[in-house]
Each structure stands twice: as structure tokens, then as C-alpha cells.
Design a protein around this motif. Structure first.
Motif, PDB file in Angstrom:
ATOM      1  N   PHE A 324      60.655  84.087  88.497  1.00 13.81           N
ATOM      2  CA  PHE A 324      60.690  83.317  87.252  1.00 13.81           C
ATOM      3  C   PHE A 324      62.023  83.493  86.545  1.00 13.81           C
ATOM      4  N   ASP A 325      62.522  84.712  86.506  1.00 16.11           N
ATOM      5  CA  ASP A 325      63.798  84.963  85.827  1.00 16.11           C
ATOM      6  C   ASP A 325      64.912  84.098  86.417  1.00 16.11           C
ATOM      7  N   ALA A 326      64.910  83.930  87.729  1.00 17.10           N
ATOM      8  CA  ALA A 326      65.956  83.137  88.389  1.00 17.10           C
ATOM      9  C   ALA A 326      65.888  81.668  87.982  1.00 17.10           C
ATOM     10  N   LEU A 327      64.697  81.195  87.626  1.00 12.47           N
ATOM     11  CA  LEU A 327      64.536  79.786  87.256  1.00 12.47           C
ATOM     12  C   LEU A 327      64.600  79.551  85.749  1.00 12.47           C
ATOM     13  N   LEU A 328      64.636  80.634  84.976  1.00 11.94           N
ATOM     14  CA  LEU A 328      64.678  80.503  83.519  1.00 11.94           C
ATOM     15  C   LEU A 328      65.853  79.660  83.011  1.00 11.94           C
ATOM     16  N   PRO A 329      67.053  79.754  83.609  1.00 11.44           N
ATOM     17  CA  PRO A 329      68.150  78.916  83.108  1.00 11.44           C
ATOM     18  C   PRO A 329      67.838  77.420  83.123  1.00 11.44           C
ATOM     19  N   GLY A 330      66.990  76.977  84.054  1.00 12.39           N
ATOM     20  CA  GLY A 330      66.616  75.574  84.091  1.00 12.39           C
ATOM     21  C   GLY A 330      65.833  75.156  82.863  1.00 12.39           C
ATOM     22  N   ILE A 331      65.057  76.072  82.312  1.00 10.56           N
ATOM     23  CA  ILE A 331      64.326  75.794  81.066  1.00 10.56           C
ATOM     24  C   ILE A 331      65.277  75.869  79.877  1.00 10.56           C
ATOM     25  N   LEU A 332      66.108  76.884  79.867  1.00 10.09           N
ATOM     26  CA  LEU A 332      67.046  77.063  78.755  1.00 10.09           C
ATOM     27  C   LEU A 332      68.027  75.897  78.640  1.00 10.09           C
ATOM     28  N   ALA A 333      68.367  75.293  79.778  1.00  8.87           N
ATOM     29  CA  ALA A 333      69.328  74.180  79.771  1.00  8.87           C
ATOM     30  C   ALA A 333      68.826  72.990  78.951  1.00  8.87           C
ATOM     31  N   LEU A 334      67.500  72.889  78.792  1.00  6.68           N
ATOM     32  CA  LEU A 334      66.930  71.791  78.012  1.00  6.68           C
ATOM     33  C   LEU A 334      67.031  72.039  76.510  1.00  6.68           C
ATOM     34  N   LYS A 335      67.400  73.256  76.127  1.00  7.74           N
ATOM     35  CA  LYS A 335      67.615  73.644  74.735  1.00  7.74           C
ATOM     36  C   LYS A 335      66.399  73.378  73.846  1.00  7.74           C
ATOM     37  N   PRO A 336      65.246  73.958  74.219  1.00  7.38           N
ATOM     38  CA  PRO A 336      64.083  73.817  73.332  1.00  7.38           C
ATOM     39  C   PRO A 336      64.363  74.443  71.976  1.00  7.38           C
ATOM     40  N   ASP A 337      63.846  73.839  70.914  1.00  2.24           N
ATOM     41  CA  ASP A 337      64.049  74.384  69.583  1.00  2.24           C
ATOM     42  C   ASP A 337      63.330  75.725  69.431  1.00  2.24           C
ATOM     43  N   VAL A 338      62.193  75.842  70.079  1.00  2.00           N
ATOM     44  CA  VAL A 338      61.454  77.109  70.104  1.00  2.00           C
ATOM     45  C   VAL A 338      61.004  77.361  71.536  1.00  2.00           C
TER      46      VAL A 338
END
Length: 410
Positions: A324-338
Motif C-alpha cells: 500500500f505504501d508504494a501505491l500511496l503516491p498515486g492517491i496523493l497525486a490527486l490532492k484530496p482536501d482531506v
């Protein structure tokens, strides 16, 4: 509707901000030896570490002190529904999650295929986690052997691996009660329990369950691995206040396993189609990316952190956390507000089961106070500014950080 949900409903407002709740199922753990490291602390998680340095951390008790949550109550709690007020059996969640419509009076039950030894002693509660294909074969065998019991139609469905669903269909306006004790002893080295009714309305249902167990064991007696069934999580048709009505959110669910899709569906989330197996996290990130502009709340579920804990495999759970940690940047790239990362319960490999221990929670937003925490681990979470919270408090915290709550009172 509970007082908390009534209050939040009156304060919620629609905005453009987006919330992502990642549920690392069963992520909380224990060290194998006293003063050792948990699975989270052992895992190499550079992306989670960097995120933790920008976030608020704390701990969450999903039900209450010392109470071990099931997956259903754990997730309801995270969604803001107090599991002491809103009770639903695993059977209904699984049934709805695979698209089965329940009618008034029906009873749905979650089942495990199991391995029974001499004297009906439970040797493996999950029958070695068979493939979905093998599951379907056994379900077909049981369908042929148990089409009905005492005139009550019986429907049997494949769920996943060792899990299956049984629905007892009420006839002629009859209501089958669901207040029944488990057959699953949730332990090995003992016999399956006998289903007992806990009220008069459930006497017939308990009889149906016990008859099913006997007939299933007879039908499966020649299979050395899948030769028994264990039941828990009986449920009739559940009803919940709408997630959209309470929070003014257009919510989507990104999950593979049917039970979590069922729960999300019951509270009114849109369940998005996810390609691949339960472990295909890259596919889930792609679904999140593809639907980013269509919703303002995303429930993103990761299952295998729980499965490996239940199997007692400390190293495998560590690897799932690292995946999961390796794929976390893909979520962060979307820049969720929370962005929230949390578990629905702890599943320490040391115990090979769910446990009562609080789960670590991380909340990242532009409106949070700085913590002195360095990693997303149980130990660091104890230092965090969010403190120890009850599960139903989490959604209001996320809503506030997303600037989606009006002021209370004058």
C-alpha cells in the motif's frame, strides 16, 4: 436517527472539497514479543512516514473500550453510525454486496467453509482459503443437496475464498427471526456450536440453520478439506439513514470484497466497479483516478492487511502494508482536501484474529494542527493531537477539516 447524526445533518453543507477515507482493514497489530515492533512499525513505509509528518494522528476505538469489533460494526463506526445504535448482521452485508435482494421476513447468513476432523472437531475455520473457483464448485454441490428445508426455499451464493452466503426465504407473509447464536465457535480444536434462538420469533430460523449444517456435512463428507460449514452474522433487512442526507456528500465505494460493497450500498454510497482480485491495489487507484471528478467522498478499502493478520502471518502483513505504501503516491497525486488513513479494527498476527486494541488514524488537511509524530504506527499515534476517539467521531472531524460543517449555535 441518533442525536449525533441529527446534529451533523443540521450542520452539513455542500462544498467543492474532496475527502478520501482509506481503510486498511485490520491494520492495527501487536509485537510478537513484549517491547518489540508491530507490523506497521516493522514495515518500510517512506511514503506513509512523509505523510505522517504533515498530518494529525490519533487512535480510534470503533465500538468501546475492550470491545473487539467485527468488520460490519467497525465500518459503520467509521462512517459515523454508532454500532451500538445501528446493528446489522454480516449476512445482510454480504448478500447485498453480491447483489442479492432481501425481502421482508428473509434471513441472510454469512458462512465459512471449514475443515472438520474426527469427532467434528474444527481443524481449520477457513478450509485452507480455497480458490473462488473451488468455492463455486462446493456451492453448486450444496445447491443440489439443499434446495429447501421444511418448505422454506434456501438460496446459496459464492462470496469469496472460504466465504459463502445463505438466504432463507420467508413464505406467505411469514417473518423469520434473525436473533440466533453462532455456529462458528471462532476457534479450532472444538466442535461447531449448535444454533440457538434468542427469542420466540427466531426458533424456526435456528432450526433451519441446524438442519442446513447437518445436511451440508452429509453432502461434503467425502471432501477431506471442505467438509463442514460454520455460520455467524444472521440478519434480516437492515435500514440506515442515508449517508448523502446526513453529510451532504456524493460518496463512492472502491472495494473488491462483497461485504464492504454491501455495507457501502446500504448507507447509500455508489459502489464502483473494481477490476482484478482483492489485492489489485493499482486497479483501485486507477478507479479512484477515473472517478475523481464525479464524487466528493471516496471510501477506499484494502483487505489483505486483515487477511494476513487472521492467518497469523506477521511477515505477509508487513508486505501488504509496504505494498500500500508504494501505491500511496498515486492517491496523493490527486490532492484530496482531506485524506484519512485508518483501520476498521486491529488484527494482530500474534492473535490471528480481530482484537480490541485501538487503531491508528491519520488525517491530512490544510486545516489541521501540526503534530510531533514521525510515522504512521500505533506508538506514534499515541502521541498525536487527535487523541483517543470513538469511531463515530471520525466523520465529523473529516467534515470539519474539509470545511463542510457550519457553526453550531449562535
Amino acid at each position: 436517527m441518533s442525536d449525533l447524526l441529527q446534529t451533523i445533518r443540521g450542520l452539513s453543507k455542500k462544498t467543492e472539497s474532496k475527502i478520501v477515507m482509506v481503510v486498511l482493514d485490520g491494520v492495527g497489530g501487536l509485537p510478537l514479543e513484549l517491547n518489540g515492533e508491530t507490523e506497521l512499525a516493522t514495515a518500510k513505509t517512506p511514503n506513509l512516514d512523509a505523510l505522517a509528518a504533515q498530518s494529525q494522528l490519533g487512535q480510534v476505538e470503533l465500538v468501546g473500550a475492550g470491545i473487539t469489533p467485527g468488520s460490519g460494526p467497525g465500518h459503520l463506526s467509521l462512517f459515523g453510525y454508532d454500532p451500538l445504535d445501528y446493528v446489522v448482521g454480516r449476512g445482510a452485508l454480504s448478500a447485498v454486496g453480491i447483489g442479492v435482494k432481501l425481502n421482508k421476513g428473509d434471513v441472510a447468513v454469512r458462512g465459512n467453509f471449514a475443515t472438520l476432523g474426527a469427532g467434528r472437531i474444527v481443524e481449520d475455520r477457513r478450509a485452507g482459503r480455497p480458490s473462488d473457483g473451488k468455492n463455486a464448485e462446493v456451492v453448486a454441490q450444496l445447491k443440489a443437496a439443499i434446495p429447501e428445508i421444511d418448505g422454506v426455499p434456501v438460496e446459496i451464493y459464492t462470496e469469496s475464498e472460504h466465504r459463502f452466503v445463505v438466504v432463507f426465504r420467508a413464505q406467505d407473509g411469514e417473518v423469520l427471526g434473525a436473533n440466533i447464536g453462532d455456529v462458528d465457535p471462532q476457534d479450532t480444536g472444538v466442535q461447531p456450536l449448535r444454533a440457538e434462538s434468542h427469542d420466540d420469533a427466531s426458533v424456526k430460523s435456528a432450526g433451519l440453520v441446524n438442519a442446513f449444517v447437518e445436511r451440508a456435512e452429509a453432502a461434503l463428507k467425502d471432501d477431506p478439506q471442505i467438509n463442514g460449514v460454520l455460520f455467524r452474522g444472521y440478519s434480516d433487512v437492515p435500514h440506515f439513514p442515508s449517508f448523502a442526507d446526513v453529510y451532504q456528500l456524493d460518496a463512492a465505494c472502491i472495494a473488491s470484497y462483497p461485504m464492504y460493497k454491501g455495507l457501502a450500498s446500504l448507507v447509500g454510497m455508489q459502489v464502483l466497479e473494481v477490476p482484478g482480485e482483492e489485492d489489485a491495489l493499482d486497479g483501485k487507484v486507477q478507479v479512484l483516478r477515473d472517478n475523481w471528478d464525479k464524487h466528493d467522498f471516496f471510501f477506499f478499502h484494502v483487505k489483505k492487511t486483515d487477511s494476513t493478520g487472521e492467518d497469523g502471518d506477521f511477515g505477509a502483513k508487513v508486505k501488504k502494508i509496504e505494498l500500500f505504501d508504494a501505491l500511496l503516491p498515486g492517491i496523493l497525486a490527486l490532492k484530496p482536501d482531506v485524506l484519512c488513513i485508518v483501520g476498521d479494527h486491529s488484527t494482530p498476527s500474534k492473535l490471528s484474529s480481530h482484537s480490541w486494541h485501538p487503531v491508528p488514524v491519520l488525517v491530512r488537511s490544510d486545516h489541521g494542527r501540526k503534530d510531533l509524530t514521525a510515522r504512521y504506527t500505533e506508538e506514534e499515534a499515541q502521541k498525536g493531537s487527535l487523541g483517543l476517539r470513538r469511531g463515530p467521531d471520525l466523520m465529523p472531524i473529516l467534515m470539519a477539516n474539509a470545511l463542510k460543517l457550519n457553526k453550531y449555535g449562535a
